[in-house]
Design a protein around this motif. Structure first.
Motif, PDB file in Angstrom:
ATOM      1  N   SER A 194       0.828  -1.214   0.000  1.00  0.00           N
ATOM      2  CA  SER A 194       0.000   0.000   0.000  1.00  0.00           C
ATOM      3  C   SER A 194       0.859   1.259   0.000  1.00  0.00           C
ATOM      4  N   ASN A 195       2.016   1.235   0.672  1.00  0.00           N
ATOM      5  CA  ASN A 195       2.891   2.404   0.677  1.00  0.00           C
ATOM      6  C   ASN A 195       3.497   2.666  -0.697  1.00  0.00           C
TER       7      ASN A 195
ATOM      8  N   CYS B  86       3.312   9.985   3.994  1.00  0.00           N
ATOM      9  CA  CYS B  86       2.717  11.114   4.715  1.00  0.00           C
ATOM     10  C   CYS B  86       2.808  10.946   6.239  1.00  0.00           C
TER      11      CYS B  86
ATOM     12  N   ASN C 219       5.031   5.112   5.449  1.00  0.00           N
ATOM     13  CA  ASN C 219       3.958   5.923   4.873  1.00  0.00           C
ATOM     14  C   ASN C 219       4.554   7.265   4.443  1.00  0.00           C
TER      15      ASN C 219
ATOM     16  N   GLU D 110       2.107   1.856  -3.561  1.00  0.00           N
ATOM     17  CA  GLU D 110       1.015   2.376  -4.388  1.00  0.00           C
ATOM     18  C   GLU D 110       0.738   3.835  -4.056  1.00  0.00           C
ATOM     19  N   LEU D 111       0.793   4.175  -2.768  1.00  0.00           N
ATOM     20  CA  LEU D 111       0.544   5.549  -2.343  1.00  0.00           C
ATOM     21  C   LEU D 111       1.611   6.489  -2.883  1.00  0.00           C
ATOM     22  N   ALA D 112       2.860   6.000  -2.952  1.00  0.00           N
ATOM     23  CA  ALA D 112       3.958   6.825  -3.451  1.00  0.00           C
ATOM     24  C   ALA D 112       4.079   6.783  -4.967  1.00  0.00           C
TER      25      ALA D 112
END
Length: 508
Positions: free
Chosen positions: A209-210, A283, A281, A212-214
């Motif tokens: 997920s990290n 963020c 994360n 994909e977020l980045a």
């Protein structure tokens, strides 16, 4: 005798020059691997009275160990993992818990005998697997390992890593850090964050997920990571610890699920606690990763080991240098790739792939220029990040012209043998290359026919669609899309439990 055969191979297969192609270098390495297997998997054991066996050591058969014995005494061992990832690629490497450290177990072996034992171990590695085996910063007989792996068609990639030796007297690790700013950051992280244990499933999910977020591409295999970490955690004693930095509860409210960063720590018999995977994360808390690295030092001190990091990038070097107590070391990764990657990712024909010159590759612009194709000249093919990284490790300078014996048919023969050993139907380079590229390109979200044709060098839309684009389970797939668009009507519920038997065909 085997040394004579090896010297003949080295004489007639010198490293290529500036006109030597990328494809031919790959083929040369395939030949070296096969020759090492031929010499040291059978003939060498007969001459020297040794025997070899491969056993499963865990992770449902993913982990294996090759053992060479003489008169019942162990003289060498090599542990590795090998499995198929989510994309169908066979990946292999050292276990997460331990680098290549001490492959030769015979204390009385001289340099020549050690080299032979390592070559015998390498000869038992499966030829269909893409390997990445790392020798740790304190690996024994590193020059022998380099010579043996290079002679078997592996490429050596030196990496800079930073090693931390924690104090063994139980003193405060933060105080042992020489950087003033890093001590302040770690104190702030301790104030804001808790270190908690998480499961392999939670770690892998957070890792994916990290990325994909980045907006970054994942070069690891989540499925293989999960299997290997699960095996390491369940061992007795455990060989892995998965930890995360979570925000502490505040007066405004608790935040039990706010994970800022996570680290997978692994260790084995090489005296190193390794940062196997790090994720955070984008963020999240800016010092979460630093706190977990500190906890890695705590784990290393508890086990009487050192903490080994991964600082292959310039940013990683700057990050670990801030701690002030990490010492730079060099470790070596031995890599083995296949030409299949180049053909599959560029839609090049095999004849075009084996004639690609280093001077026609621009890694900065991420392009390779095919001097002459079936339908065009100076055709530009754009490279994906993974292929750029692989070609970069080949080294594009200092090549010498050689190896005119390699031809396209030899590549197809090699692939036929691979398919035979894998127990699948025979596939040609054209099937694995242009056909797979065309089909996969049309399955990419947002891609259209013209874009796919231009990327792969097709001129005729009719030929492209009729020959190179293949559908898989077209009926069920399209029906599912229609269901999502209009909503299911409940046909399963309406179906009677006892279905009436029908007879199809001619009645008479």
């Amino acid at each position: 005798m085997e040394e004579d055969l090896q010297s003949i191979a080295d004489r007639w297969l010198p490293w290529p020059g500036k006109h030597h192609t990328t494809g031919r270098r790959v083929l040369r390495e395939q030949f070296q691997f096969a020759l090492n297997k031929l010499i040291y998997s059978g003939f060498s054991h007969i001459v020297h009275g040794t025997t070899v066996v491969t056993i499963d050591t865990g992770a449902n058969g993913m982990l294996r160990q090759v053992r060479v014995t003489k008169h019942g005494t162990l003289v060498g061992a090599l542990e590795y993992f090998a499995a198929v990832d989510e994309t169908g690629v066979q990946r292999g490497g050292h276990p997460p818990s331990s680098y290549l450290h001490s492959l030769v177990a015979d204390p009385n072996a001289d340099e020549r005998q050690k080299l032979r034992i390592v070559r015998q171990l390498i000869a038992q590695l499966p030829g269909t697997v893409r390997f990445g085996l790392t020798a740790g910063p304190h690996a024994k007989d590193i020059e022998i390992l380099k010579k043996a792996f290079n002679g078997a068609g592996f490429r050596t990639w030196p990496q800079t890593t930073f090693v931390y030796s924690p104090p063994t007297d139980g003193s405060d690790l933060i105080a042992s850090m020489k950087g003033t700013r890093i001590r302040t950051m770690l104190r702030a992280a301790e104030r804001d964050l808790d270190v908690i244990e998480i499961s392999p499933a939670e770690f892998v999910s957070f890792f994916v997920s990290n990325l994909e977020l980045a907006g970054k591409r994942n070069y690891c295999s989540p499925a293989l990571d999960y299997a290997l970490l699960t095996d390491a955690v369940r061992r007795n004693p455990p060989q892995a610890r998965l930890i995360a930095a979570r925000r502490k509860a505040t007066a405004e409210g608790a935040h039990p699920n706010s994970i800022e960063a996570a680290v997978a720590l692994t260790w084995g018999g090489d005296g190193l606690v390794k940062l196997f995977r790090i994720t955070y994360n984008p963020c999240g808390h800016q010092h979460g990763t630093k706190l977990l690295i500190l906890e890695g030092g705590v784990t290393a001190a508890r086990n009487g080991m050192e903490l080994d990091t991964d600082a292959a990038t310039e940013g990683g070097r700057e990050f670990y240098q801030r701690f002030g107590s990490f010492t730079a070391h060099t470790r070596h990764e031995f890599l083995r790739y296949s030409m299949r990657w180049y053909i599959h990712q560029t839609a090049a024909r095999v004849s075009e792939a084996v004639n690609l010159l280093g001077e026609h590759v621009d890694l900065q612009q991420r392009v390779a220029v095919l001097a002459k194709t079936k339908t065009d000249e100076w055709s530009v093919r754009h490279l994906m990040d993974e292929l750029v990284a692989r070609i970069a490790r080949l080294g594009l300078k200092g090549w010498r012209a050689r190896l005119q014996l390699y031809r396209s048919r030899l590549v197809n023969r090699r692939m036929a043998k691979v398919c035979e050993r894998a127990g699948v139907s025979r596939r040609s380079t054209h099937s694995a290359g242009r056909h797979s590229f065309g089909t996969n390109a049309m399955n990419v979200e947002g891609a259209d026919i013209k874009t796919a044709m231009d990327a792969g060098g097709w001129k005729s839309a009719k030929l492209f669609l009729e020959t190179y684009v293949h559908s898989k389970e077209a009926g069920p797939s399209l029906a599912e899309k229609f269901d999502k668009q209009s909503g299911k009507i409940g046909t399963i519920v309406a179906q009677p439990s006892e279905r009436k038997k029908y007879r199809f065909g001619k009645k008479g």
